[in-house]
Each structure stands twice: as structure tokens, then as C-alpha cells.
Design a protein around this motif. Structure first.
Motif, PDB file in Angstrom:
ATOM      1  N   GLU A 262       0.836  -1.195   0.000  1.00 34.53           N
ATOM      2  CA  GLU A 262       0.000   0.000   0.000  1.00 34.53           C
ATOM      3  C   GLU A 262       0.879   1.256   0.000  1.00 34.53           C
TER       4      GLU A 262
ATOM      5  N   ALA B 262       3.869   6.009  -5.358  1.00 34.61           N
ATOM      6  CA  ALA B 262       3.791   6.216  -6.809  1.00 34.61           C
ATOM      7  C   ALA B 262       2.960   7.439  -7.180  1.00 34.61           C
ATOM      8  N   THR B 263       2.149   7.922  -6.254  1.00 34.56           N
ATOM      9  CA  THR B 263       1.301   9.076  -6.585  1.00 34.56           C
ATOM     10  C   THR B 263       2.087  10.391  -6.571  1.00 34.56           C
TER      11      THR B 263
ATOM     12  N   LEU C 214       4.691  -2.648  -8.002  1.00 34.76           N
ATOM     13  CA  LEU C 214       3.303  -2.338  -8.364  1.00 34.76           C
ATOM     14  C   LEU C 214       2.571  -3.461  -9.090  1.00 34.76           C
TER      15      LEU C 214
ATOM     16  N   ARG D  65      -2.279  -5.524 -17.873  1.00 36.96           N
ATOM     17  CA  ARG D  65      -2.696  -6.401 -16.774  1.00 36.96           C
ATOM     18  C   ARG D  65      -3.700  -7.462 -17.187  1.00 36.96           C
TER      19      ARG D  65
ATOM     20  N   PRO E 204      -2.266  13.461  -6.034  1.00 31.65           N
ATOM     21  CA  PRO E 204      -3.665  13.056  -6.039  1.00 31.65           C
ATOM     22  C   PRO E 204      -3.874  11.851  -5.112  1.00 31.65           C
ATOM     23  N   ALA E 205      -5.084  11.689  -4.609  1.00 33.44           N
ATOM     24  CA  ALA E 205      -5.367  10.542  -3.736  1.00 33.44           C
ATOM     25  C   ALA E 205      -5.225   9.257  -4.541  1.00 33.44           C
ATOM     26  N   VAL E 206      -4.583   8.279  -3.942  1.00 31.51           N
ATOM     27  CA  VAL E 206      -4.235   7.063  -4.692  1.00 31.51           C
ATOM     28  C   VAL E 206      -5.463   6.396  -5.315  1.00 31.51           C
ATOM     29  N   ASN E 207      -6.576   6.436  -4.602  1.00 28.36           N
ATOM     30  CA  ASN E 207      -7.742   5.717  -5.130  1.00 28.36           C
ATOM     31  C   ASN E 207      -8.441   6.434  -6.281  1.00 28.36           C
TER      32      ASN E 207
ATOM     33  N   TRP F  48       1.430  -1.022 -16.631  1.00 26.47           N
ATOM     34  CA  TRP F  48       0.653  -2.055 -15.944  1.00 26.47           C
ATOM     35  C   TRP F  48      -0.839  -1.950 -16.298  1.00 26.47           C
TER      36      TRP F  48
ATOM     37  N   TRP G 176       3.147  12.536  -9.778  1.00 24.84           N
ATOM     38  CA  TRP G 176       2.295  11.857 -10.757  1.00 24.84           C
ATOM     39  C   TRP G 176       2.187  12.644 -12.064  1.00 24.84           C
TER      40      TRP G 176
ATOM     41  N   LEU H 229      -6.721   7.197  -8.897  1.00 22.35           N
ATOM     42  CA  LEU H 229      -5.878   6.894 -10.063  1.00 22.35           C
ATOM     43  C   LEU H 229      -6.107   5.446 -10.522  1.00 22.35           C
TER      44      LEU H 229
ATOM     45  N   ALA I 223       3.203   2.346 -13.746  1.00 17.26           N
ATOM     46  CA  ALA I 223       1.760   2.236 -13.505  1.00 17.26           C
ATOM     47  C   ALA I 223       0.994   2.283 -14.834  1.00 17.26           C
TER      48      ALA I 223
ATOM     49  N   ARG J  49       2.070   1.948  -3.435  1.00 24.64           N
ATOM     50  CA  ARG J  49       1.054   2.592  -4.292  1.00 24.64           C
ATOM     51  C   ARG J  49       1.001   4.090  -3.995  1.00 24.64           C
ATOM     52  N   VAL J  50       1.014   4.417  -2.718  1.00 24.83           N
ATOM     53  CA  VAL J  50       0.947   5.833  -2.357  1.00 24.83           C
ATOM     54  C   VAL J  50       2.211   6.553  -2.831  1.00 24.83           C
TER      55      VAL J  50
ATOM     56  N   LEU K 274      -3.367   2.850 -10.752  1.00 30.22           N
ATOM     57  CA  LEU K 274      -2.792   2.264  -9.541  1.00 30.22           C
ATOM     58  C   LEU K 274      -3.768   1.331  -8.836  1.00 30.22           C
ATOM     59  N   ALA K 275      -4.868   1.000  -9.524  1.00 28.58           N
ATOM     60  CA  ALA K 275      -5.816   0.057  -8.915  1.00 28.58           C
ATOM     61  C   ALA K 275      -5.104  -1.269  -8.702  1.00 28.58           C
TER      62      ALA K 275
END
Lengths: 647, 148
Positions: free
Chosen positions: A440, A446-447, A491, A469, B138-141, A465, A450, B143, A462, A443-444, B146-147
Motif C-alpha cells: 500500500e 507512486a502518486t 506495483l 494487466r 492526487p489521492a491514490v484511489n 501495468w 504523478w 488513479l 503504472a 502505491r501511495v 494504480l488500482a
């Protein structure tokens, strides 16, 4: 006996004898080695030869008769028996005989020739090709200039313990060399790579060739695996096989890889079951796809932490027990560490601090029990230092780790009690939590940046992917960033043996681009989508590989991680600048690839490949990747040049 | 972004921020960005200053951005200080300027040192100001790329 002094009847004499005086006589046609020894008693006497007759040119005999075959035809028979499907080669006259046999006699099928523009590319292609599904490929090259080009890539394969079957052409007999063949002639061709190959030979006869060719294959494929070299004399390739010469293709008998000694394996099982925090560390462990299956079974039985150091695809990236993203923390907590084919055990449990004055310290607990299982203990060479620092362990099992996992799993299962199982489950739950948190956090992470331009490598990974995927994909090259924790590994969901192919082995740059092509070729027959995250510096070593991919219709999505520099080196030089304290703003000098910027899209287009770029806006990346994927899915390579940040 | 002034205090080592488990960090820079950072409190306010300690220079965001590239911070920490595989994310809102100064002058891990001879206190203050001014991600969710 030195090669230069051996007496060897020339082609002309053989033809003369064969067609004139002694049709069908086995004696004359026997391999040269046998000639030097006692002749069988019941044979016809040799013909009376004068010096003049021996030297005379049978000028009328210019072509093979329909019922005749050349020495290299037999060589192809032997190579076919070994199951070679591809030979990678930049053409060279010292193996012209074999080249012709491959394409005509062998029908250019199993092995099929793949045209390469540099011998280093040929070897790196064969290197990665092997890692896709465990079949070695052949590489043909000149024994002199070709091998000199190939040598760095052979060293990479050696360090990675990957079998590459190198076939060199050479004209041994000075009496028959053409002018150029003097430059391409050498007494001991394999000498220059002998420190980093496992075995080589220079056969004198076709029978000698056959045995050595099969032996070379066995040697290369027996763990610890490594490259081998066969030097094929030009005349042996080119001259017709004497009629009546009995040639046999030897049967390949592969040794079974060594399994750990039973008592030692049981000892490891006892340590693992009793441990509070056992950690399984795998590096070159998974020799076959079954390696990963076995490691999952062992880890789940114990609910033990696993660290995949990444030379092979050892463990699914998202398995809850996978602690690779927090490897150092896991090693620090461990009371038992089992290293499975580790290239660097010392570096796993120690840390070296790279400052003006270097220092090191142990990171594993002082009383942690260390076990190693590796064929590395069974074989070592001097000179090149890829064996790393000596690490004392409590139990060293000199055996193949993958082959040792089944008895280890059985022994562990026999020892597990209900009490231990309860503890294991608690441990497993904690590890699951820790690996989820690390994933987790990735993932954060990677933001951040961005929307930045140049594009962050996290964003690039990202975006790729998101496109692949849903496909049956394989990441055929992405190795310049830290192997365990690079962005794709952080990721993406890696859970198949062919999705991650490790790295160069010896850290020799220039591996990535050809490796991608070789691996993509091996993936092609399975219909997989091959993707490479390709660094710019690496591509510039030998960009002719793009042409090879185009020419042979090898589907491959190349995404440039183009940071316009040999970035790793910039960081090294920066360290020197800071440490020496006399100027810190020139660290980039000498390591950048700017002024002019390289236009990789144009480079690829010039070789007939669909290409886009340079892309600097991260939001343009998704659509460009989709267009490139459409080309790749039609069976061709495509390239997207992305201007990126460092790594 | 228009020039934003951030007050940065130079504080002696004695006033260092929350202690860090350096040994582990040093050994594993790549993991730094991934594990939560205890004590990494957001701090844009001036740091505490001991008696007699001179006030830190004011940080200039634009100058800091130029320096961040010029003296090589970007190489290991990413162009936006977001962290890469060689160095962790260093802002915005990760630690007080005290720690920032302290670490540049006397790193305890793999990071190369930056001495006063090559990087002045003003330079560090500028870099810190620029790092603090980086935009929030930006908030990860939000994007889809990045799912999980």
C-alpha cells in the motif's frame, strides 16, 4: 601434442583417396584422432602416397555429390538431437560451413538462425531466451573477433549461472588458411573466456565433435549452470564426410541435479519448525516453474517470510508471505535464515556503507542461525570475483536448492505439531499485514510526482501495468533499478515463472535490449505479450537489436525509460564530488546523453518499427501505449520513447 | 508558483528532531519510502531555536528548485523530491528543517555529505523551502492506473 605440429591430411588428399584408390575403406576415413593411434588389424593397407600426389589438387572436384554430406551436416544432426531451436549469430566466414548446413541441410528449422548485428547481442539474446523456458540456445561467432565482441555478454551469463552454448569457428590448419583466416585463426580460441565458462573443447574429428557437443550440453545444463564453448575447426565443418566413416549421434544423458543430504535436510527442517521468525531467501533458486510452486508450499507450511532477491522468478510478488519490499526488516527480525541459491549471502545479512571510508556491519541478529543450500558450493573458479565475500553459516548444504525443496517440505510437514501450527498462523497473519502495508505504501509513493514531466518511473510503470494487466504478459527486461524493489516489482502482480527474468548477472550494461529480444522470441511461441522497460544507455550499446526484432517479426513492446543519462554513474560521481568536497555541481559531466538528445522513435522507425515519442507529458503515455500494443498484438515490435526521471 | 518564503531555523545538532533509527535506514534506502515514518510530523513552522542560535536564512522557493537540480539532490530523491529507488521521499511535510539541515551536513547512511564549503546554510534553506512547496499528490484511489 600441439595443434600446429599435428599431421593432418588435407581435404584434397582425403577426396583423392576416397574416390580413387580405396573406395569405402574405413581406415582412411576414420577420424584423425584414431589415425594417430594404432589402426585396426584387419583393414586394407594404406595406399602408397607420394608427396606430389598428396599435394595435388583434385581441381575437378568442386561440389559435394548428391550422396555426400559435409562435416557440418553431421554437426547439425548432433545439434538437432540436442533440441536446439534457435541459433543467434552475426554471420562470420569461419563458420560458413555450419551456417550453410543450418539453413540448407537443416532446413533452417530447429535450429533456426536469428540474424544479429553484434555478437554481444547474440549472447545476451541467448541468455534471456534460456530464462523464459529453460532451453539453451546456440550462439555462432568467429573464434577471434566474434568472441571478443561476445565476451562481456558471456561474462554476464556466467555471473547469472545461465547456460549459453557458444559455437566458434576457427581455421586451425595454417597450411590452408585464406588471408582473412589468419586474423580469424587462433591456437586456443576459448582461452580468453575460459575463466568464465564452465567447459570448452576444440574437436579434431567428427566423432570427437559429437561427444564433445553432447558433453558440452550436459555440462552447461548441470547446476550450477554456465556457458560452454565449442570451437569448430573450419576444415572439419567444410570437408565432405568420408564415405564409410561411421558417425554416431551420442545420446544425451542429463545428470539429475544433486539433492541435499538427508540428515542435513532434516536438521534444517527442525530449525525451521522450531524458529520464531524463519526467513526463506531465494535468489537463483527457481530453475524451473516448479521451483516457485515448491517455495510457496514450504513458505505456507511454515507461514514463513520469503524474500525474493530476483535473479529468478522465485515467489509471487503479491503473496502475503512475500516480504521482499521490507527485506531488511525481515532479515533483522529473523532467528533462522535459509538462503536458497544466494549469489550474495554476505550481502544478505550484512550491510556495506559506501562512503569515503567504507565500513560494514551485520544486520542479521548475532545469534540467528544461517543455512545455505546452493550448488555454488560445488563449483568455483579463480580470477573473476563473482563469488562474493565469504559468509560463515551454521549449515551449508552443497546441493541444488530446487531439488532439495521436496524432501525439505516433507521433513517440515512431519515435524509440525498442532501447537506449532497455531503459532505459525499467528506469524502468517502478522506477515500478511506487513506485506499489505508495504504494498500500500508503494502505491501511495507512486502518486508523488504523478503529473511531473519528465515522467516519473513510478508513473511509467503504472501506465504500462494498466495496459497489460489483462494480458498474458512477460516483463522481458527491466533491470537497472534495484532488482528487489524496482517499480514494476512494487506495483505489478507477478505470479508466473516467465513474468520476471532477473537481470544481467554481471552488471554489464548492454544486456537489457538484446535480452528483451531473446526473451520475446522465446515467448512468441506461447503467444505471450512481451514488455521491456528499456533504458536509454543500455539501448545505445547495440541498437541493431531493434532490427533483429523487426526482421524476425518478434512481438515486443519496448517502453523507453529514457532519462538521458547513465544515471547510476551520475550518482556514483556525485558521491565522489561530495566526499572530496571540492565542487558538487558537475557530477553529471561525462555521464549524460544530451546535446543532442537521442530520438529513439526515429531510431526504431529507421529499422521499420512502429514508434512514438519522445513523450514528456505523462498523460500522453496511456494512448501511445495502446497504439503500440495494437501493433505488438499483430506480431511485431513497437517502441514508445518516454522521457523519464532518474529511476 | 510565486515566491513563497519559509522561515527555516538552523539549529545545532543538540536540537535535532525526533530520533531516527538510522542504522536500518542506512542499510535499506530503497525501503524508506515505503514504510510509515514514525515521528515524521509535518512541519512548516519555524523550528525551535536555542538561546544564542542565529535565525536561519529565509528560504527562497525558486532558488531552491534550481539548486535541487544543480547540486544533485534530484539524482537520488527524484525531480520532485518524491523519492526514488536510491533515496527516500524528502517532502513536502515530512520533517522539520532542523532534521533537514542536520542530515545534509552529517548523513549517517548512504547519502553523501554536503558541507558548508560547497552548500551554504542559505542554499539549504532554499532547497528546504522548495521541497516544502511541492504539490500534494492526487489521492491514490482516484488513479485507475494504480488500482490493485
Amino acid at each position: 601434442m600441439s595443434r600446429s605440429t599435428r599431421s593432418k591430411p588435407g581435404l584434397e588428399r582425403r577426396r583423392f583417396l576416397q574416390q580413387g584408390a580405396l573406395a569405402g575403406a574405413a581406415l582412411v576415413a576414420a577420424p584423425r584422432v584414431a589415425e594417430a593411434q594404432a589402426a585396426p588389424a584387419a583393414q586394407a593397407p594404406p595406399p602408397v602416397m607420394t608427396h606430389a600426389a598428396e599435394g595435388a589438387e583434385p581441381a575437378d572436384v568442386l561440389t559435394l555429390r548428391d550422396d555426400e554430406r559435409a562435416g557440418s551436416d553431421f554437426m547439425v544432426d548432433v545439434f538437432k538431437s540436442l533440441g536446439f531451436e534457435h541459433f543467434f549469430a552475426n554471420p562470420g566466414s569461419s563458420f560458413r560451413g555450419l551456417h550453410e548446413s543450418v539453413i540448407n541441410y537443416g532446413g533452417n528449422k530447429s535450429p533456426e538462425l536469428i540474424t544479429c548485428c553484434h555478437e554481444e547481442s547474440s549472447v545476451a539474446m541467448a541468455h534471456a531466451y534460456y530464462k523464459v523456458d529453460g532451453k539453451p540456445a546456440g550462439v555462432m561467432a568467429h573464434g577471434t573477433v566474434g568472441l571478443q565482441h561476445a565476451s562481456m555478454a558471456i561474462y554476464n551469463a556466467w555471473c547469472d549461472r545461465v547456460p549459453v552454448y557458444v559455437i566458434l569457428g576457427n581455421y586451425a590448419d595454417a597450411a590452408i588458411r585464406r588471408g582473412a583466416e589468419w586474423y580469424h585463426g587462433v591456437q586456443d580460441a576459448a582461452a580468453m573466456v575460459r575463466d568464465f565458462t564452465k567447459w570448452d573443447d576444440f574437436p579434431w574429428s567428427l566423432t570427437h565433435f559429437a561427444e564433445s557437443a553432447v558433453r558440452a550440453y550436459q555440462v552447461a545444463m548441470t547446476p550450477p549452470m554456465a556457458p560452454v564453448v565449442m570451437v569448430l575447426d573450419g576444415e572439419l565443418q567444410e570437408r565432405p564426410i568420408a564415405r564409410g566413416e561411421r558417425l554416431v549421434v551420442p545420446k544425451l544423458s542429463m545428470p539429475v541435479p544433486p539433492q541435499g543430504e538427508r540428515g542435513a535436510v532434516e536438521e534444517v527442517a527442525r530449525m525451521l519448525v522450531a524458529a520464531e521468525y524463519p526467513v526463506l531467501v531465494a535468489d537463483r533458486m527457481a530453475r524451473t516453474p516448479n521451483g516457485m510452486t515448491l517455495l510457496i508450499e514450504l513458505a505456507e507450511t511454515l507461514q514463513a517470510a520469503v524474500i525474493d532477491q530476483g535473479s529468478r522468478m522465485n515467489f509471487p510478488s503479491r503473496h502475503p508471505l512475500n516480504q521482499t519490499l521490507r527485506a531488511r526488516a525481515a532479515v533483522t527480525d529473523a532467528d533462522v535464515i535459509v538462503g536458497l541459491e544466494l549469489a550474495d549471502y554476505w550481502g544478505t545479512v550484512n550491510a556495506l556503507r559506501d562512503q569515503l571510508h567504507r565500513s560494514s556491519r551485520q544486520v542479521a541478529k548475532a545469534n540467528a542461525k544461517l543455512v545455505s543450500i546452493t550448488t555454488g558450493d560445488l563449483y568455483i573458479r579463480a580470477n573473476y570475483q563473482d563469488f562474493r565475500r565469504l559468509q560463515a553459516v551454521d549449515l551449508a548444504i552443497g546441493a541444488d536448492a530446487e531439488a532439495t525443496l521436496p524432501p525439505l517440505i516433507d521433513a517440515v510437514k512431519r515435524l509440525v505439531t498442532a501447537d506449532r501450527r497455531r503459532l505459525f498462523e499467528e506469524r502468517g497473519a502478522k506477515l500478511t499485514q506487513a506485506s499489505r502495508a508495504a504494498a500500500e505504501a508503494a502505491r501511495v509513493a507512486a502518486t508523488y510526482a504523478w503529473e511531473a514531466s519528465p515522467v516519473s518511473v513510478a508513473r511509467l510503470s503504472a501506465e504500462v501495468w494498466a495496459q497489460i494487466r489483462g494480458d498474458d504478459w512477460s516483463l522481458v527486461s527491466s533491470y537497472y533499478s534495484n532488482d528487489q524493489t524496482n517499480w514494476p516489482r512494487r506495483l505489478w502482480n507477478f505470479d508466473k515463472s516467465y513474468q520476471w527474468l532477473g537481470h544481467a548477472g554481471g552488471g554489464g550494461i548492454g544486456y537489457g535490449a538484446p535480452a528483451a529480444v531473446g526473451a520475446a522470441l522465446a515467448n512468441r511461441r506461447h503467444g505471450r505479450l512481451s514488455v521491456a522497460i528499456q533504458t536509454d544507455g543500455d539501448m545505445m550499446y547495440a541498437p541493431g537489436v531493434i532490427w533483429t526484432a523487426a526482421h524476425h517479426r518478434i512481438p515486443l513492446l519496448w517502453v523507453m525509460n529514457n532519462n538521458r543519462a547513465y544515471h547510476q554513474e551520475i550518482m556514483h560521481v556525485q558521491k565522489m564530488c561530495n566526499g572530496r568536497n571540492r565542487g558538487i555541481d558537475r557530477g553529471e559531466v561525462g555521464s549524460q546523453l544530451v546535446d543532442p538528445n537521442i530520438d529513439f522513435a526515429k531510431l526504431a522507425q529507421s529499422m521499420g518499427v512502429h514508434a512514438e515519442g519522445p513523450i514528456t507529458n505523462p498523460n500522453d503515455l496511456g494512448p501511445a501505449l495502446r497504439r503500440a500494443m495494437a501493433v505488438v498484438k499483430k506480431g511485431e515490435p513497437a517502441l514508445v520513447d518516454v522521457v523519464t526521471q532518474a529511476r | 508558483m510565486s515566491e513563497m518564503k519559509v522561515l527555516v531555523a538552523v539549529v545545532l545538532l543538540a536540537l535535532a528532531g525526533p530520533p531516527l533509527e538510522r542504522s536500518r535506514l542506512a542499510a535499506e534506502p530503497a525501503l524508506r519510502t515505503q514504510e510509515s515514518r514514525p515521528g515524521a510530523a509535518a512541519s512548516q513552522q519555524p523550528s525551535r531555536r536555542g538561546p544564542g542560535v542565529p535565525a536561519a536564512p529565509l528560504g527562497r522557493v525558486d532558488a531552491g528548485g534550481v539548486l535541487f537540480k544543480k547540486v544533485g539532490c534530484y539524482q537520488c530523491h527524484g525531480n520532485e523530491a518524491q523519492g526514488g529507488l536510491s533515496g527516500p521521499r524528502i517532502g513536502p511535510n515530512l520533517f522539520p528543517s532542523t532534521r533537514f539541515f542536520e542530515y545534509l551536513r552529517k548523513p549517517t547512511g548512504e547519502m553523501p555529505p554536503y558541507t558548508v564549503k560547497v552548500l551554504s546554510d542559505q542554499d539549504i534553506a532554499d532547497i528546504y523551502a522548495w521541497v516544502q512547496a511541492r504539490p500534494r499528490p492526487p489521492a491514490v484511489n482516484t488513479l485507475p492506473q494504480l488500482a490493485r
